[in-house]
Design a protein around this motif. Sequence first.
Motif, PDB file in Angstrom:
ATOM      1  N   ILE A  22       2.190   8.751   9.922  1.00 18.65           N
ATOM      2  CA  ILE A  22       0.906   8.690   9.233  1.00 18.65           C
ATOM      3  C   ILE A  22       0.307  10.096   9.158  1.00 18.65           C
ATOM      4  CG2 ILE A  22       0.549   6.345  10.076  1.00 18.65           C
ATOM      5  CD1 ILE A  22      -1.684   7.476  11.890  1.00 18.65           C
ATOM      6  N   LEU A  23      -0.613  10.273   8.238  1.00 16.17           N
ATOM      7  CA  LEU A  23      -1.362  11.529   8.080  1.00 16.17           C
ATOM      8  C   LEU A  23      -0.444  12.715   7.803  1.00 16.17           C
ATOM      9  CD1 LEU A  23      -4.001  11.148  10.948  1.00 16.17           C
ATOM     10  CD2 LEU A  23      -3.911  10.021   8.729  1.00 16.17           C
TER      11      LEU A  23
ATOM     12  N   VAL B 122       0.861  -1.178   0.000  1.00 10.39           N
ATOM     13  CA  VAL B 122       0.000   0.000   0.000  1.00 10.39           C
ATOM     14  C   VAL B 122       0.896   1.225   0.000  1.00 10.39           C
ATOM     15  CG1 VAL B 122      -1.812   1.254   1.230  1.00 10.39           C
ATOM     16  CG2 VAL B 122      -1.772  -1.245   1.294  1.00 10.39           C
ATOM     17  N   ILE B 123       0.648   2.137  -0.937  1.00  6.30           N
ATOM     18  CA  ILE B 123       1.454   3.356  -1.011  1.00  6.30           C
ATOM     19  C   ILE B 123       0.654   4.499  -0.393  1.00  6.30           C
ATOM     20  CG2 ILE B 123       2.758   4.911  -2.505  1.00  6.30           C
ATOM     21  CD1 ILE B 123       3.705   2.040  -2.701  1.00  6.30           C
ATOM     22  N   GLY B 124       1.135   5.028   0.723  1.00  6.58           N
ATOM     23  CA  GLY B 124       0.499   6.182   1.351  1.00  6.58           C
ATOM     24  C   GLY B 124      -0.188   5.837   2.664  1.00  6.58           C
ATOM     25  N   ALA B 125       0.183   6.539   3.723  1.00  7.37           N
ATOM     26  CA  ALA B 125      -0.370   6.289   5.058  1.00  7.37           C
ATOM     27  C   ALA B 125      -1.306   7.403   5.488  1.00  7.37           C
ATOM     28  CB  ALA B 125       0.752   6.101   6.084  1.00  7.37           C
ATOM     29  N   GLY B 126      -2.152   7.851   4.553  1.00  4.71           N
ATOM     30  CA  GLY B 126      -3.270   8.695   4.944  1.00  4.71           C
ATOM     31  C   GLY B 126      -4.390   7.813   5.461  1.00  4.71           C
ATOM     32  N   VAL B 127      -5.552   8.396   5.677  1.00  8.54           N
ATOM     33  CA  VAL B 127      -6.645   7.615   6.250  1.00  8.54           C
ATOM     34  C   VAL B 127      -7.050   6.465   5.334  1.00  8.54           C
ATOM     35  CG1 VAL B 127      -8.440   9.183   5.353  1.00  8.54           C
ATOM     36  CG2 VAL B 127      -8.925   7.736   7.331  1.00  8.54           C
ATOM     37  N   VAL B 128      -7.019   6.671   4.016  1.00 11.50           N
ATOM     38  CA  VAL B 128      -7.397   5.596   3.095  1.00 11.50           C
ATOM     39  C   VAL B 128      -6.350   4.483   3.117  1.00 11.50           C
ATOM     40  CG1 VAL B 128      -7.878   4.994   0.691  1.00 11.50           C
ATOM     41  CG2 VAL B 128      -8.780   7.124   1.647  1.00 11.50           C
ATOM     42  N   GLY B 129      -5.077   4.848   3.054  1.00 13.32           N
ATOM     43  CA  GLY B 129      -4.024   3.836   3.087  1.00 13.32           C
ATOM     44  C   GLY B 129      -4.039   3.020   4.371  1.00 13.32           C
TER      45      GLY B 129
END
Length: 465
Positions: A43-44, A13-20
Amino acid sequence: MGKHAAELFDVVVIGAGVVGCAVARRFTLEGARVLLLEKGADILSGASKGNSAILHTGFDAPPGSLEVACMQAGYEEYMTIAPNMNLAILETGAVVAAWNDEEVAKLDGIEAQARQNGVSDVRRVTRGEILRREPHINPVVKAGLFVPREHVIDPWSAPLGYLTQAVQNGAEAVFGAEVTAAARIGNEWQIHTTKGEFHASFVINCAGLFGDEVERAFMGTASFQIRPRKGQFVVFDKPAASLIRTILLPVPTERTKGVVVVRTAFGNVLVGPTAEEQEDRVHAGVDEATLNGLVAKAAELVPGLANIPVNAIYAGLRPATEKKEYRVHMDGERGYIALGGIRSTGLTAALGLAQHAFRLFGSAGVRQRPPANPVWPQMPNLSEHRERDWERPGDNEIVCHCELVTRREIEAALEGSVPARDFGGLRRRTRACMGRCQGFYCSARVAEITAGRFENPLSVGVSHE
Protein backbone atom coordinates in the motif's frame (compact mmCIF):
# COMPACT_ATOMS: atom_id res chain seq x y z
CA MET A 1 -5.35 -17.92 -13.63
CA GLY A 2 -5.38 -17.03 -9.95
CA LYS A 3 -7.73 -18.30 -7.25
CA HIS A 4 -10.09 -15.34 -7.94
CA ALA A 5 -10.45 -15.99 -11.68
CA ALA A 6 -13.98 -17.42 -11.52
CA GLU A 7 -15.28 -15.21 -8.71
CA LEU A 8 -17.49 -12.23 -9.44
CA PHE A 9 -16.77 -9.37 -7.04
CA ASP A 10 -19.30 -6.65 -6.40
CA VAL A 11 -16.54 -4.07 -6.57
CA VAL A 12 -12.92 -4.00 -7.66
CA VAL A 13 -10.97 -1.02 -6.34
CA ILE A 14 -7.94 -0.02 -8.40
CA GLY A 15 -5.14 1.49 -6.32
CA ALA A 16 -4.06 1.04 -2.70
CA GLY A 17 -3.33 4.63 -1.82
CA VAL A 18 -5.17 6.26 1.04
CA VAL A 19 -8.32 6.77 -1.06
CA GLY A 20 -8.36 3.20 -2.36
CA CYS A 21 -7.87 1.79 1.15
CA ALA A 22 -10.70 3.97 2.48
CA VAL A 23 -13.01 2.94 -0.39
CA ALA A 24 -12.26 -0.76 0.16
CA ARG A 25 -13.13 -0.31 3.83
CA ARG A 26 -16.40 1.57 3.26
CA PHE A 27 -17.75 -0.84 0.65
CA THR A 28 -16.80 -3.87 2.74
CA LEU A 29 -18.54 -2.45 5.81
CA GLU A 30 -21.61 -1.83 3.63
CA GLY A 31 -21.71 -5.51 2.66
CA ALA A 32 -20.04 -5.52 -0.75
CA ARG A 33 -17.70 -8.29 -1.86
CA VAL A 34 -14.56 -6.22 -2.49
CA LEU A 35 -11.24 -6.87 -4.20
CA LEU A 36 -8.48 -4.26 -4.17
CA LEU A 37 -5.86 -4.40 -6.95
CA GLU A 38 -2.55 -2.56 -6.56
CA LYS A 39 0.29 -2.62 -9.06
CA GLY A 40 2.90 -1.84 -6.39
CA ALA A 41 4.31 -4.28 -3.88
CA ASP A 42 2.53 -2.66 -0.94
CA ILE A 43 0.00 0.00 0.00
CA LEU A 44 0.97 3.66 -0.39
CA SER A 45 3.43 2.88 -3.17
CA GLY A 46 2.46 6.05 -5.07
CA ALA A 47 1.36 9.56 -4.18
CA SER A 48 0.00 8.71 -0.74
CA LYS A 49 3.36 7.95 0.82
CA GLY A 50 4.51 11.60 0.77
CA ASN A 51 2.37 14.27 2.42
CA SER A 52 2.28 16.73 5.31
CA ALA A 53 0.08 14.53 7.55
CA ILE A 54 -2.39 17.30 8.42
CA LEU A 55 -6.02 16.50 9.23
CA HIS A 56 -7.73 19.49 7.64
CA THR A 57 -11.01 21.16 8.60
CA GLY A 58 -11.59 22.40 5.06
CA PHE A 59 -11.56 26.02 6.20
CA ASP A 60 -9.78 27.18 3.05
CA ALA A 61 -11.30 24.76 0.51
CA PRO A 62 -13.52 26.07 -2.31
CA PRO A 63 -16.97 26.79 -0.80
CA GLY A 64 -19.70 24.44 -1.95
CA SER A 65 -17.21 22.07 -3.59
CA LEU A 66 -17.13 18.29 -3.43
CA GLU A 67 -13.64 18.69 -1.98
CA VAL A 68 -14.79 20.57 1.12
CA ALA A 69 -17.74 18.22 1.61
CA CYS A 70 -15.51 15.14 1.47
CA MET A 71 -12.83 16.72 3.65
CA GLN A 72 -15.30 17.56 6.37
CA ALA A 73 -17.06 14.20 6.20
CA GLY A 74 -13.65 12.49 6.27
CA TYR A 75 -12.51 14.60 9.22
CA GLU A 76 -15.61 13.72 11.24
CA GLU A 77 -15.37 10.01 10.47
CA TYR A 78 -11.67 9.93 11.33
CA MET A 79 -12.33 11.58 14.69
CA THR A 80 -15.08 9.02 15.32
CA ILE A 81 -13.19 5.86 14.39
CA ALA A 82 -9.71 6.79 15.61
CA PRO A 83 -10.32 5.66 19.23
CA ASN A 84 -11.75 2.35 18.00
CA MET A 85 -8.66 1.62 15.87
CA ASN A 86 -5.97 3.19 18.08
CA LEU A 87 -5.19 5.81 15.44
CA ALA A 88 -3.22 8.82 16.60
CA ILE A 89 -4.30 12.45 16.71
CA LEU A 90 -1.79 15.13 17.72
CA GLU A 91 -3.96 18.10 18.62
CA THR A 92 -2.01 21.15 17.50
CA GLY A 93 -4.37 23.68 15.96
CA ALA A 94 -3.06 25.92 13.20
CA VAL A 95 -2.30 29.58 12.64
CA VAL A 96 -2.49 31.18 9.22
CA ALA A 97 0.32 33.65 9.84
CA ALA A 98 0.55 37.00 8.06
CA TRP A 99 4.05 38.42 7.85
CA ASN A 100 3.38 41.70 6.01
CA ASP A 101 0.57 44.18 5.47
CA GLU A 102 -0.48 42.61 2.16
CA GLU A 103 -0.98 39.25 3.85
CA VAL A 104 -2.80 40.85 6.78
CA ALA A 105 -5.26 42.33 4.30
CA LYS A 106 -6.11 38.83 3.05
CA LEU A 107 -7.02 37.42 6.47
CA ASP A 108 -10.56 38.81 6.42
CA GLY A 109 -11.27 36.95 3.19
CA ILE A 110 -9.81 33.70 4.55
CA GLU A 111 -11.90 34.03 7.71
CA ALA A 112 -15.05 34.71 5.69
CA GLN A 113 -14.36 31.65 3.52
CA ALA A 114 -13.81 29.50 6.62
CA ARG A 115 -17.14 30.58 8.06
CA GLN A 116 -18.84 29.97 4.73
CA ASN A 117 -17.43 26.45 4.90
CA GLY A 118 -18.96 25.96 8.34
CA VAL A 119 -15.69 26.28 10.26
CA SER A 120 -17.12 28.73 12.75
CA ASP A 121 -14.51 28.37 15.48
CA VAL A 122 -11.79 30.23 13.56
CA ARG A 123 -10.77 33.54 15.07
CA ARG A 124 -8.37 36.38 14.40
CA VAL A 125 -5.32 36.53 16.64
CA THR A 126 -2.97 39.43 17.26
CA ARG A 127 0.78 39.41 17.06
CA GLY A 128 0.94 39.27 20.85
CA GLU A 129 -1.37 36.25 21.02
CA ILE A 130 0.67 34.41 18.41
CA LEU A 131 3.94 35.09 20.23
CA ARG A 132 2.51 33.96 23.55
CA ARG A 133 1.43 30.72 21.92
CA GLU A 134 4.61 30.36 19.83
CA PRO A 135 7.46 32.24 21.55
CA HIS A 136 10.08 30.81 19.19
CA ILE A 137 8.69 32.09 15.89
CA ASN A 138 9.98 35.21 14.18
CA PRO A 139 8.65 38.24 16.12
CA VAL A 140 8.05 40.18 12.89
CA VAL A 141 4.76 38.26 12.50
CA LYS A 142 1.93 40.78 12.26
CA ALA A 143 -1.33 38.87 12.81
CA GLY A 144 -3.01 35.60 12.07
CA LEU A 145 -6.08 33.43 11.91
CA PHE A 146 -6.30 30.62 14.48
CA VAL A 147 -7.94 27.37 13.32
CA PRO A 148 -8.21 25.25 16.47
CA ARG A 149 -9.29 21.93 14.91
CA GLU A 150 -6.48 21.54 12.36
CA HIS A 151 -4.49 18.60 13.70
CA VAL A 152 -1.69 16.18 12.82
CA ILE A 153 -2.07 12.42 12.34
CA ASP A 154 0.09 9.44 11.43
CA PRO A 155 -0.34 9.43 7.63
CA TRP A 156 0.65 5.79 7.18
CA SER A 157 -1.10 3.96 10.02
CA ALA A 158 -4.46 5.44 9.02
CA PRO A 159 -4.70 3.94 5.50
CA LEU A 160 -3.15 0.72 6.79
CA GLY A 161 -5.93 0.63 9.35
CA TYR A 162 -8.57 1.21 6.68
CA LEU A 163 -7.40 -1.69 4.55
CA THR A 164 -6.76 -3.92 7.56
CA GLN A 165 -10.37 -3.46 8.66
CA ALA A 166 -11.57 -4.18 5.14
CA VAL A 167 -9.55 -7.40 4.91
CA GLN A 168 -10.50 -8.56 8.40
CA ASN A 169 -14.15 -8.13 7.42
CA GLY A 170 -13.93 -10.07 4.17
CA ALA A 171 -12.23 -7.94 1.50
CA GLU A 172 -9.25 -9.24 -0.46
CA ALA A 173 -6.21 -7.43 -1.80
CA VAL A 174 -3.80 -8.46 -4.54
CA PHE A 175 -0.47 -6.67 -5.00
CA GLY A 176 1.79 -6.57 -8.03
CA ALA A 177 -1.44 -6.55 -10.06
CA GLU A 178 -1.10 -3.85 -12.71
CA VAL A 179 -4.14 -3.49 -14.97
CA THR A 180 -3.17 -4.28 -18.57
CA ALA A 181 -6.61 -4.39 -20.21
CA ALA A 182 -10.31 -4.40 -19.36
CA ALA A 183 -13.54 -5.22 -21.16
CA ARG A 184 -17.19 -4.84 -20.23
CA ILE A 185 -19.01 -8.04 -21.10
CA GLY A 186 -22.69 -7.95 -20.29
CA ASN A 187 -23.02 -6.70 -16.72
CA GLU A 188 -19.51 -7.40 -15.57
CA TRP A 189 -15.96 -6.26 -16.06
CA GLN A 190 -13.26 -8.65 -17.20
CA ILE A 191 -10.01 -7.19 -15.84
CA HIS A 192 -6.64 -8.42 -17.06
CA THR A 193 -3.65 -7.77 -14.78
CA THR A 194 -0.10 -8.91 -14.30
CA LYS A 195 -1.44 -11.21 -11.56
CA GLY A 196 -4.21 -12.78 -13.63
CA GLU A 197 -7.80 -12.11 -14.62
CA PHE A 198 -10.52 -10.81 -12.33
CA HIS A 199 -14.26 -10.17 -12.67
CA ALA A 200 -16.42 -7.49 -11.08
CA SER A 201 -19.79 -5.86 -11.47
CA PHE A 202 -18.34 -2.45 -10.67
CA VAL A 203 -14.93 -0.80 -10.79
CA ILE A 204 -13.76 2.16 -8.72
CA ASN A 205 -10.69 3.93 -10.07
CA CYS A 206 -8.50 5.20 -7.21
CA ALA A 207 -5.28 4.95 -9.20
CA GLY A 208 -3.91 8.39 -8.28
CA LEU A 209 -1.00 9.35 -10.49
CA PHE A 210 -2.15 6.83 -13.11
CA GLY A 211 -5.87 7.55 -12.79
CA ASP A 212 -6.23 8.83 -16.35
CA GLU A 213 -4.42 5.81 -17.79
CA VAL A 214 -6.60 3.42 -15.81
CA GLU A 215 -9.72 5.27 -16.97
CA ARG A 216 -8.54 4.95 -20.56
CA ALA A 217 -8.07 1.19 -20.08
CA PHE A 218 -11.64 0.78 -18.83
CA MET A 219 -13.58 3.45 -20.70
CA GLY A 220 -11.59 3.92 -23.91
CA THR A 221 -10.93 7.60 -23.21
CA ALA A 222 -9.97 9.62 -20.15
CA SER A 223 -12.03 12.56 -18.88
CA PHE A 224 -9.04 14.12 -17.12
CA GLN A 225 -5.30 14.38 -17.53
CA ILE A 226 -2.87 13.81 -14.68
CA ARG A 227 -0.22 16.50 -14.40
CA PRO A 228 2.10 15.43 -11.58
CA ARG A 229 3.03 18.11 -9.08
CA LYS A 230 6.11 17.47 -6.99
CA GLY A 231 6.47 18.64 -3.42
CA GLN A 232 9.83 18.56 -1.68
CA PHE A 233 10.10 18.40 2.12
CA VAL A 234 12.77 18.64 4.79
CA VAL A 235 12.47 16.99 8.19
CA PHE A 236 14.30 18.52 11.16
CA ASP A 237 15.65 16.36 13.96
CA LYS A 238 13.59 15.75 17.09
CA PRO A 239 14.90 18.67 19.20
CA ALA A 240 13.06 20.94 16.74
CA ALA A 241 9.72 19.84 18.22
CA SER A 242 10.34 22.01 21.28
CA LEU A 243 10.34 25.12 19.05
CA ILE A 244 6.77 24.90 17.77
CA ARG A 245 3.46 23.40 18.87
CA THR A 246 1.04 24.87 16.34
CA ILE A 247 0.88 24.22 12.59
CA LEU A 248 2.18 27.36 10.86
CA LEU A 249 0.27 27.91 7.63
CA PRO A 250 1.09 30.63 5.10
CA VAL A 251 -1.40 32.96 3.51
CA PRO A 252 -2.04 31.01 0.27
CA THR A 253 -1.57 32.21 -3.28
CA GLU A 254 -3.63 31.38 -6.36
CA ARG A 255 -1.29 28.53 -7.28
CA THR A 256 -0.34 26.91 -4.00
CA LYS A 257 -1.11 26.76 -0.31
CA GLY A 258 2.57 27.44 0.24
CA VAL A 259 5.18 26.14 2.66
CA VAL A 260 3.97 24.77 5.99
CA VAL A 261 5.92 24.32 9.23
CA VAL A 262 4.41 21.49 11.25
CA ARG A 263 5.28 19.16 14.08
CA THR A 264 4.88 15.53 13.09
CA ALA A 265 3.32 12.79 15.13
CA PHE A 266 6.76 11.20 15.18
CA GLY A 267 8.42 14.03 17.12
CA ASN A 268 10.07 15.89 14.23
CA VAL A 269 9.33 19.16 12.46
CA LEU A 270 8.39 19.04 8.79
CA VAL A 271 8.77 21.94 6.36
CA GLY A 272 7.29 21.93 2.85
CA PRO A 273 6.03 21.27 0.30
CA THR A 274 7.15 23.00 -2.83
CA ALA A 275 4.86 22.89 -5.89
CA GLU A 276 6.74 21.87 -9.04
CA GLU A 277 5.18 20.62 -12.26
CA GLN A 278 6.83 17.64 -13.93
CA GLU A 279 6.08 14.94 -16.50
CA ASP A 280 7.48 11.92 -14.62
CA ARG A 281 4.76 10.12 -12.66
CA VAL A 282 7.09 7.81 -10.75
CA HIS A 283 10.29 9.56 -9.71
CA ALA A 284 10.22 12.49 -7.32
CA GLY A 285 13.78 13.68 -7.00
CA VAL A 286 15.12 16.24 -4.56
CA ASP A 287 17.58 18.99 -5.42
CA GLU A 288 19.98 20.79 -3.13
CA ALA A 289 19.03 24.33 -4.09
CA THR A 290 15.34 23.80 -3.36
CA LEU A 291 16.02 22.01 -0.09
CA ASN A 292 18.39 24.75 0.99
CA GLY A 293 15.62 27.21 0.19
CA LEU A 294 13.20 25.27 2.41
CA VAL A 295 15.71 25.21 5.27
CA ALA A 296 16.26 28.95 4.90
CA LYS A 297 12.49 29.58 4.83
CA ALA A 298 12.04 27.49 7.95
CA ALA A 299 14.77 29.40 9.78
CA GLU A 300 13.19 32.67 8.68
CA LEU A 301 9.87 31.68 10.24
CA VAL A 302 11.28 29.86 13.29
CA PRO A 303 14.85 31.16 13.80
CA GLY A 304 15.84 28.39 16.20
CA LEU A 305 15.53 25.84 13.38
CA ALA A 306 18.79 27.24 11.98
CA ASN A 307 20.57 25.37 14.77
CA ILE A 308 18.78 22.03 14.29
CA PRO A 309 20.18 19.44 11.88
CA VAL A 310 18.05 18.15 9.03
CA ASN A 311 17.05 14.58 9.73
CA ALA A 312 15.71 13.59 6.30
CA ILE A 313 14.71 14.94 2.92
CA TYR A 314 12.09 13.55 0.58
CA ALA A 315 9.74 14.44 -2.24
CA GLY A 316 6.21 13.37 -3.05
CA LEU A 317 4.04 13.63 -6.14
CA ARG A 318 0.47 14.88 -6.11
CA PRO A 319 -1.96 13.71 -8.83
CA ALA A 320 -3.02 17.15 -9.97
CA THR A 321 -4.96 17.54 -13.21
CA GLU A 322 -5.65 20.32 -15.70
CA LYS A 323 -8.36 21.59 -13.32
CA LYS A 324 -8.19 22.43 -9.62
CA GLU A 325 -11.24 20.47 -8.51
CA TYR A 326 -11.56 16.77 -7.76
CA ARG A 327 -12.32 14.74 -10.90
CA VAL A 328 -15.10 12.46 -9.68
CA HIS A 329 -17.73 10.93 -11.93
CA MET A 330 -19.75 7.76 -12.47
CA ASP A 331 -20.97 5.79 -15.46
CA GLY A 332 -23.69 3.67 -13.88
CA GLU A 333 -24.54 1.73 -17.02
CA ARG A 334 -20.96 0.55 -17.43
CA GLY A 335 -20.30 0.11 -13.71
CA TYR A 336 -17.51 2.64 -13.27
CA ILE A 337 -16.61 5.36 -10.77
CA ALA A 338 -13.52 7.58 -10.98
CA LEU A 339 -12.07 9.29 -7.93
CA GLY A 340 -9.41 11.32 -9.73
CA GLY A 341 -7.37 14.45 -9.18
CA ILE A 342 -7.26 13.98 -5.39
CA ARG A 343 -4.34 16.16 -4.38
CA SER A 344 -2.92 17.25 -1.04
CA THR A 345 -6.27 17.05 0.77
CA GLY A 346 -6.68 13.34 0.03
CA LEU A 347 -5.47 12.15 3.44
CA THR A 348 -8.30 14.05 5.12
CA ALA A 349 -10.91 13.53 2.39
CA ALA A 350 -10.36 9.79 1.85
CA LEU A 351 -13.06 8.57 4.23
CA GLY A 352 -15.45 11.21 2.90
CA LEU A 353 -14.70 10.26 -0.69
CA ALA A 354 -15.43 6.65 0.21
CA GLN A 355 -18.81 7.69 1.60
CA HIS A 356 -19.51 9.71 -1.56
CA ALA A 357 -18.53 6.80 -3.81
CA PHE A 358 -20.90 4.48 -1.98
CA ARG A 359 -23.74 6.97 -2.35
CA LEU A 360 -23.05 7.08 -6.09
CA PHE A 361 -22.88 3.31 -6.22
CA GLY A 362 -26.11 2.76 -4.28
CA SER A 363 -26.93 -0.27 -2.17
CA ALA A 364 -28.60 -2.10 -5.08
CA GLY A 365 -25.22 -3.44 -6.16
CA VAL A 366 -24.53 -5.14 -2.81
CA ARG A 367 -25.31 -8.84 -2.74
CA GLN A 368 -24.84 -9.50 0.97
CA ARG A 369 -25.64 -7.83 4.26
CA PRO A 370 -23.16 -5.61 6.09
CA PRO A 371 -21.30 -7.40 8.89
CA ALA A 372 -23.44 -7.22 12.03
CA ASN A 373 -20.42 -6.88 14.31
CA PRO A 374 -17.50 -5.63 12.22
CA VAL A 375 -13.98 -6.33 13.38
CA TRP A 376 -12.10 -3.25 14.61
CA PRO A 377 -8.34 -3.81 14.32
CA GLN A 378 -6.01 -2.13 16.79
CA MET A 379 -3.21 -0.36 14.93
CA PRO A 380 0.26 -0.11 16.46
CA ASN A 381 1.18 3.32 17.74
CA LEU A 382 4.18 5.14 16.24
CA SER A 383 3.37 8.57 17.68
CA GLU A 384 5.75 10.11 20.17
CA HIS A 385 3.05 11.68 22.35
CA ARG A 386 1.61 8.27 23.24
CA GLU A 387 3.08 5.09 24.71
CA ARG A 388 5.39 3.30 22.31
CA ASP A 389 6.13 -0.42 22.12
CA TRP A 390 9.63 -0.05 23.58
CA GLU A 391 8.05 1.22 26.81
CA ARG A 392 5.99 -1.92 27.28
CA PRO A 393 7.11 -5.02 29.20
CA GLY A 394 8.61 -8.04 27.48
CA ASP A 395 11.63 -8.75 25.34
CA ASN A 396 12.05 -5.37 23.63
CA GLU A 397 15.22 -5.61 21.60
CA ILE A 398 15.71 -2.13 20.17
CA VAL A 399 16.58 -2.61 16.51
CA CYS A 400 16.44 1.01 15.35
CA HIS A 401 17.83 3.23 18.11
CA CYS A 402 17.08 6.54 16.37
CA GLU A 403 13.34 5.83 16.29
CA LEU A 404 13.27 3.29 19.15
CA VAL A 405 11.76 0.54 17.00
CA THR A 406 11.62 -2.90 18.58
CA ARG A 407 12.06 -6.28 17.00
CA ARG A 408 8.54 -7.06 18.18
CA GLU A 409 7.18 -4.17 16.07
CA ILE A 410 9.12 -5.28 13.00
CA GLU A 411 7.98 -8.88 13.31
CA ALA A 412 4.37 -7.79 13.81
CA ALA A 413 4.57 -5.67 10.65
CA LEU A 414 5.69 -8.73 8.69
CA GLU A 415 2.65 -10.72 9.79
CA GLY A 416 -1.05 -10.01 10.04
CA SER A 417 -3.82 -9.22 7.60
CA VAL A 418 -1.87 -6.68 5.52
CA PRO A 419 1.81 -7.48 6.06
CA ALA A 420 4.69 -5.34 4.83
CA ARG A 421 5.73 -6.57 1.41
CA ASP A 422 8.79 -4.44 0.79
CA PHE A 423 11.28 -2.27 2.65
CA GLY A 424 9.32 0.92 2.09
CA GLY A 425 6.21 -0.70 3.52
CA LEU A 426 8.14 -1.89 6.56
CA ARG A 427 9.55 1.56 7.19
CA ARG A 428 6.12 3.16 7.03
CA ARG A 429 4.68 0.57 9.40
CA THR A 430 7.45 0.84 12.00
CA ARG A 431 9.72 3.87 11.22
CA ALA A 432 12.74 1.55 11.23
CA CYS A 433 15.66 3.17 9.35
CA MET A 434 13.84 6.53 9.23
CA GLY A 435 15.74 8.31 11.99
CA ARG A 436 18.76 10.57 11.97
CA CYS A 437 21.14 7.85 10.75
CA GLN A 438 18.70 6.80 7.98
CA GLY A 439 19.46 3.13 8.55
CA PHE A 440 23.26 3.40 8.70
CA TYR A 441 23.41 1.48 11.98
CA CYS A 442 20.31 -0.72 11.86
CA SER A 443 20.00 -1.78 8.20
CA ALA A 444 22.02 -4.96 8.73
CA ARG A 445 19.84 -6.08 11.64
CA VAL A 446 16.66 -5.24 9.74
CA ALA A 447 17.99 -7.27 6.79
CA GLU A 448 18.50 -10.26 9.10
CA ILE A 449 14.99 -10.06 10.53
CA THR A 450 13.34 -9.63 7.11
CA ALA A 451 15.37 -12.32 5.34
CA GLY A 452 13.14 -14.33 3.01
CA ARG A 453 10.19 -11.96 3.45
CA PHE A 454 10.54 -9.58 0.51
CA GLU A 455 10.67 -10.26 -3.20
CA ASN A 456 13.55 -7.78 -3.34
CA PRO A 457 15.58 -8.58 -0.21
CA LEU A 458 17.00 -5.77 1.87
CA SER A 459 20.79 -5.60 1.88
CA VAL A 460 23.16 -3.25 3.64
CA GLY A 461 23.64 -0.16 1.50
CA VAL A 462 20.14 -0.38 0.03
CA SER A 463 18.79 2.81 -1.50
CA HIS A 464 16.07 3.96 0.90
CA GLU A 465 12.71 4.89 -0.51
